[in-house]
Design an enzyme around this catalytic site. Structure first.
Site, short mmCIF file in Angstrom:
data_model
loop_
_atom_site.label_atom_id
_atom_site.label_comp_id
_atom_site.label_asym_id
_atom_site.label_seq_id
_atom_site.Cartn_x
_atom_site.Cartn_y
_atom_site.Cartn_z
N GLU A 124 43.17 38.99 37.33
CA GLU A 124 44.18 38.40 38.22
C GLU A 124 44.51 36.95 37.87
OE1 GLU A 124 42.70 39.14 42.18
OE2 GLU A 124 43.13 41.29 42.05
N GLU A 133 41.76 47.60 39.90
CA GLU A 133 41.20 47.40 41.24
C GLU A 133 42.07 48.09 42.27
OE1 GLU A 133 40.39 43.42 42.49
OE2 GLU A 133 39.35 42.87 40.63
#
Length: 341
Positions: A160, A272
């Protein structure tokens, strides 16, 4: 001490007795879970292992392999494995990662090494004067030197990368992957989208550039990579809430990003995704699982998360005294079929 000797002996025995399987390179869909723990206590650097943070062991990997999983994503911190930019890797931390790789290799699963740093190092973003783009390239070249065999190890460039603009991240990811290939890497490489890597925001502009724009022309000379997206089901898609949006909304999100992948000839990896175990959220999880099942745009997934230290974390897949968590029965729907395993 006695327990550690028995654990080491068990690992050696497993290495000798198990066949070598190229789980990261056999082209089969990946299905697994993030084994959380090594990324804990980022505010404590370096921190004390098994007090502030921990690594998974062979028994934990065997537990989830028995549930049908063939891949694990291993989050760890850049600062712990490389205490100084452009400096040598910390040998103790490196050995812990090597032990995890050895455990995964011994049972023939794919371990995805995930630099879990959000696009920064000690609070400074990649691309800043303090953390030039070349620093990430340097880190991955040093990791490559220690994990040369691509059979059971994949590389996840950066979790991320929200601390730098999407366009800057896409250029950094391209430079890093290209450098690894020039150094001879044949590894499967996960290339996360910019920002929070959200599938739901794939077309959203960061400045003048979206992830859909930035990764449309991404290139890998080895053609062995996946574009990584993340997707949570709460109202702001952050993975912090216990309520979930309606399943149809998630089905549409998953379909839209898969359409982008198909039209650009990319493969996707859902690095995720996770929900708490209430009925609306299990329905949301089911929608995401159904969207991936049998769709060639998806090369694999790892649920967030499992780990011995997760305690009462509502998304946890770690079995408890009641046995398997309710999320597991949903995830089985997204497992590769037997003829692709």
């Amino acid at each position: 001490m006695i327990k550690s000797l028995f654990s080491a002996a068990a690992l050696v025995l497993a290495l000798l007795c198990q066949p070598a399987l190229a789980a990261c390179l056999d082209g089969k869909p990946l299905a697994g879970v993030n084994l959380s723990g090594a990324e804990f206590a980022a505010e404590k650097l370096p921190g004390k292992v098994f007090t502030d943070y921990m690594y998974p062991d062979l028994d934990e990997m065997r537990l989830f392999q028995a549930m049908g999983m063939n891949a694990f994503r291993l989050p760890f911190l850049w600062e712990r494995v490389q205490p100084q930019l452009f400096g040598a890797l910390d040998q103790a931390e490196l050995q812990r990662i090597k032990d995890s790789v050895a455990a995964a290799s011994s049972i023939g699963v794919c371990l995805i090494l995930d630099v879990h740093n959000y696009g920064q190092y000690r609070g400074k973003p990649i691309g800043s004067p303090e953390v030039p783009r070349a620093a990430l390239v340097d880190l991955w070249q040093r990791l490559l030197a220690n994990f040369k065999d691509p059979a059971n190890v994949a590389f996840d460039l950066m979790n991320e990368p929200a601390k730098l603009p999407t366009a800057e991240w896409a250029a950094t990811a391209q430079e890093t992957l290209s450098a690894l290939r020039r150094k001879g890497s044949r590894h499967l490489i996960m290339v996360p989208g910019g920002g929070w890597s959200g599938a739901h925001s794939w077309y959203a502009k960061d400045g003048a550039v979206s992830n859909a724009d930035a990764f449309r022309f991404f290139h890998d000379p080895a053609d062995n990579y996946m574009i990584e997206v993340h997707q949570y089901a709460d109202a702001n898609f952050s993975g912090t809430g216990n309520d979930c949006v309606e399943p149809a909304r998630l089905s549409a999100i998953m379909a839209n990003v898969a359409l982008w992948a198909t039209s650009t000839r990319r493969r996707l990896f859902l690095g995720e995704f996770g929900v708490p175990a209430n009925q609306p959220c299990l329905a949301a999880l089911s929608a995401m699982a159904d969207a991936m099942k049998g769709n060639p745009a998806w090369g694999g997934w790892t649920y967030w998360a499992a780990g011995q230290w997760l305690g009462t974390y509502p998304f946890s897949l770690q079995p408890d005294s009641g046995g398997e968590r309710p999320q597991m029965s949903i995830l089985r729907k997204a497992m590769p079929s037997k003829d692709t395993q």
